[in-house]
Write a protein that holds these residues in place. Structure first.
Motif, PDB file in Angstrom:
ATOM      1  N   GLU A 103      51.459   4.182  -1.426  1.00  0.00           N
ATOM      2  CA  GLU A 103      52.113   3.673  -0.244  1.00  0.00           C
ATOM      3  C   GLU A 103      51.654   4.713   0.822  1.00  0.00           C
ATOM      4  OE1 GLU A 103      56.060   2.400  -0.092  1.00  0.00           O
ATOM      5  OE2 GLU A 103      55.790   1.283  -2.278  1.00  0.00           O
ATOM      6  N   ASN A 104      52.094   5.799   0.571  1.00  0.00           N
ATOM      7  CA  ASN A 104      51.771   7.044   1.616  1.00  0.00           C
ATOM      8  C   ASN A 104      50.223   7.103   1.952  1.00  0.00           C
ATOM      9  OD1 ASN A 104      54.518   7.664   1.974  1.00  0.00           O
ATOM     10  ND2 ASN A 104      54.337   9.193   0.457  1.00  0.00           N
ATOM     11  N   MET A 105      49.524   7.171   0.844  1.00  0.00           N
ATOM     12  CA  MET A 105      48.039   6.922   1.195  1.00  0.00           C
ATOM     13  C   MET A 105      47.514   5.902   1.781  1.00  0.00           C
ATOM     14  SD  MET A 105      46.835   9.669  -0.123  1.00  0.00           S
ATOM     15  CE  MET A 105      45.040   9.532  -0.549  1.00  0.00           C
ATOM     16  N   LEU A 106      48.254   4.484   1.623  1.00  0.00           N
ATOM     17  CA  LEU A 106      48.223   3.547   2.531  1.00  0.00           C
ATOM     18  C   LEU A 106      48.179   3.720   3.989  1.00  0.00           C
ATOM     19  CD1 LEU A 106      46.661   0.618   2.143  1.00  0.00           C
ATOM     20  CD2 LEU A 106      48.978   0.032   1.616  1.00  0.00           C
ATOM     21  N   LEU A 107      49.348   4.128   4.303  1.00  0.00           N
ATOM     22  CA  LEU A 107      49.991   4.463   5.683  1.00  0.00           C
ATOM     23  C   LEU A 107      48.809   5.545   6.284  1.00  0.00           C
ATOM     24  CD1 LEU A 107      53.633   4.550   5.149  1.00  0.00           C
ATOM     25  CD2 LEU A 107      52.293   2.644   6.269  1.00  0.00           C
ATOM     26  N   ALA A 108      48.448   6.597   5.368  1.00  0.00           N
ATOM     27  CA  ALA A 108      47.402   7.422   6.159  1.00  0.00           C
ATOM     28  C   ALA A 108      46.091   6.677   6.458  1.00  0.00           C
ATOM     29  CB  ALA A 108      47.375   8.683   5.000  1.00  0.00           C
ATOM     30  N   ALA A 109      45.672   5.825   5.654  1.00  0.00           N
ATOM     31  CA  ALA A 109      44.588   5.380   5.962  1.00  0.00           C
ATOM     32  C   ALA A 109      44.556   4.312   7.115  1.00  0.00           C
ATOM     33  CB  ALA A 109      44.230   4.346   4.682  1.00  0.00           C
ATOM     34  N   MET A 169      37.090  -2.363  -7.340  1.00  0.00           N
ATOM     35  CA  MET A 169      36.082  -3.256  -7.647  1.00  0.00           C
ATOM     36  C   MET A 169      35.056  -2.794  -7.115  1.00  0.00           C
ATOM     37  SD  MET A 169      35.830  -7.324  -7.558  1.00  0.00           S
ATOM     38  CE  MET A 169      37.456  -7.548  -8.306  1.00  0.00           C
ATOM     39  N   PHE A 170      34.038  -2.632  -7.764  1.00  0.00           N
ATOM     40  CA  PHE A 170      32.609  -2.186  -7.197  1.00  0.00           C
ATOM     41  C   PHE A 170      31.861  -3.652  -7.086  1.00  0.00           C
ATOM     42  CE2 PHE A 170      28.200  -1.382  -7.609  1.00  0.00           C
ATOM     43  CZ  PHE A 170      27.895  -0.705  -6.735  1.00  0.00           C
ATOM     44  N   LEU A 171      31.194  -3.725  -5.887  1.00  0.00           N
ATOM     45  CA  LEU A 171      30.429  -4.621  -5.637  1.00  0.00           C
ATOM     46  C   LEU A 171      28.872  -4.179  -5.051  1.00  0.00           C
ATOM     47  CD1 LEU A 171      32.683  -7.302  -3.429  1.00  0.00           C
ATOM     48  CD2 LEU A 171      32.151  -7.173  -5.913  1.00  0.00           C
ATOM     49  N   GLY A 172      27.845  -4.818  -5.687  1.00  0.00           N
ATOM     50  CA  GLY A 172      26.641  -4.363  -5.261  1.00  0.00           C
ATOM     51  C   GLY A 172      26.191  -4.751  -3.751  1.00  0.00           C
ATOM     52  N   GLU A 173      25.213  -4.347  -3.283  1.00  0.00           N
ATOM     53  CA  GLU A 173      24.891  -4.893  -1.936  1.00  0.00           C
ATOM     54  C   GLU A 173      24.809  -6.373  -1.803  1.00  0.00           C
ATOM     55  OE1 GLU A 173      24.684  -4.160   2.019  1.00  0.00           O
ATOM     56  OE2 GLU A 173      24.970  -2.680   0.712  1.00  0.00           O
ATOM     57  N   ILE A 178      41.404  -1.905  -0.004  1.00  0.00           N
ATOM     58  CA  ILE A 178      42.188  -0.883   0.540  1.00  0.00           C
ATOM     59  C   ILE A 178      43.151   0.117  -0.125  1.00  0.00           C
ATOM     60  CG2 ILE A 178      43.658   0.079   2.483  1.00  0.00           C
ATOM     61  CD1 ILE A 178      41.797  -1.866   4.351  1.00  0.00           C
ATOM     62  N   THR A 179      44.003  -1.152  -0.768  1.00  0.00           N
ATOM     63  CA  THR A 179      45.118  -0.652  -1.587  1.00  0.00           C
ATOM     64  C   THR A 179      44.576   0.036  -2.981  1.00  0.00           C
ATOM     65  OG1 THR A 179      46.392  -2.712  -1.004  1.00  0.00           O
ATOM     66  CG2 THR A 179      47.063  -1.620  -2.936  1.00  0.00           C
ATOM     67  N   ASN A 180      43.403  -0.371  -3.518  1.00  0.00           N
ATOM     68  CA  ASN A 180      42.791  -0.034  -4.637  1.00  0.00           C
ATOM     69  C   ASN A 180      42.272   1.624  -4.522  1.00  0.00           C
ATOM     70  OD1 ASN A 180      43.190  -2.213  -6.206  1.00  0.00           O
ATOM     71  ND2 ASN A 180      41.503  -3.094  -5.946  1.00  0.00           N
ATOM     72  N   ILE A 181      41.544   1.498  -3.145  1.00  0.00           N
ATOM     73  CA  ILE A 181      41.044   2.717  -2.811  1.00  0.00           C
ATOM     74  C   ILE A 181      42.124   3.880  -2.579  1.00  0.00           C
ATOM     75  CG2 ILE A 181      39.790   4.163  -1.226  1.00  0.00           C
ATOM     76  CD1 ILE A 181      38.023   1.543  -0.790  1.00  0.00           C
ATOM     77  N   SER A 182      43.128   3.357  -2.052  1.00  0.00           N
ATOM     78  CA  SER A 182      44.264   4.380  -1.552  1.00  0.00           C
ATOM     79  C   SER A 182      44.935   4.812  -2.955  1.00  0.00           C
ATOM     80  CB  SER A 182      45.310   3.779  -0.667  1.00  0.00           C
ATOM     81  OG  SER A 182      45.807   2.754  -1.122  1.00  0.00           O
ATOM     82  N   SER A 183      45.155   3.906  -3.893  1.00  0.00           N
ATOM     83  CA  SER A 183      45.748   4.261  -5.229  1.00  0.00           C
ATOM     84  C   SER A 183      45.057   5.366  -6.111  1.00  0.00           C
ATOM     85  CB  SER A 183      46.192   3.211  -5.944  1.00  0.00           C
ATOM     86  OG  SER A 183      45.275   2.360  -6.164  1.00  0.00           O
ATOM     87  N   ASP A 184      43.610   5.213  -5.858  1.00  0.00           N
ATOM     88  CA  ASP A 184      42.755   5.861  -6.737  1.00  0.00           C
ATOM     89  C   ASP A 184      42.688   7.356  -5.980  1.00  0.00           C
ATOM     90  OD1 ASP A 184      41.653   3.695  -8.035  1.00  0.00           O
ATOM     91  OD2 ASP A 184      39.924   3.480  -6.967  1.00  0.00           O
ATOM     92  N   PHE A 185      43.152   7.654  -4.905  1.00  0.00           N
ATOM     93  CA  PHE A 185      42.995   8.733  -4.256  1.00  0.00           C
ATOM     94  C   PHE A 185      44.365   9.646  -4.434  1.00  0.00           C
ATOM     95  CE2 PHE A 185      38.855   7.336  -3.179  1.00  0.00           C
ATOM     96  CZ  PHE A 185      38.156   8.417  -3.328  1.00  0.00           C
ATOM     97  N   GLY A 186      45.595   8.913  -4.961  1.00  0.00           N
ATOM     98  CA  GLY A 186      46.751   9.779  -5.074  1.00  0.00           C
ATOM     99  C   GLY A 186      47.883   8.955  -5.578  1.00  0.00           C
TER     100      GLY A 186
END
Length: 129
Positions: A90-96, A1-5, A78-86
């Protein structure tokens, strides 16, 4: 989800003070950011439509409050970002988390460990029910 400043700032503000109407939010940001009451009203409405704020009508104005706890919201981001990049979310989340923990001091690591232990206890008790 994108949020403006401004959306981020308004959400942070409402997490801190719990509830406010558009005029109160505008008064808070007027000196530091400028802008108009209309801009604040639009921002509050966008956050409401995104499901991040709840609102109730009080007289002629809506009273806004955060609809999502700060920690829950950050966890979702964090979950959304990690799923966007792989594909292996779950592995991406642990790596984060591993990467984030590199910048933590002893006190923060102890708190993280306490939270993990707390979560394990809750998961175990949920399984027993």
């Amino acid at each position: 989800m994108f949020l403006g400043e401004l959306e981020k700032l308004v959400l942070q503000y409402l997490w801190e003070i719990e509830s406010a109407d558009a005029k109160q939010v505008f008064a808070y940001f007027e000196k530091s950011r400028g802008g108009t009451l209309n801009t604040i009203q639009s921002t509050l409405d966008r956050l409401f439509k995104k499901g991040l704020l709840a609102r109730e009508k009080h007289g002629h104005a809506f009273q806004y409050r955060a609809a999502v706890d700060r920690d829950v919201f950050i966890g979702r981001l964090i979950t959304n970002i990690s799923s966007d990049f792989g594909s292996s979310g779950e592995n991406m989340l642990l790596a984060a988390f591993n990467s984030l923990s590199n910048g933590m001091d002893e006190k923060q690591l102890d708190e993280l460990e306490r939270l993990i232990d707390e979560r394990r206890l809750k998961a175990n008790s949920d399984r027993q029910i």
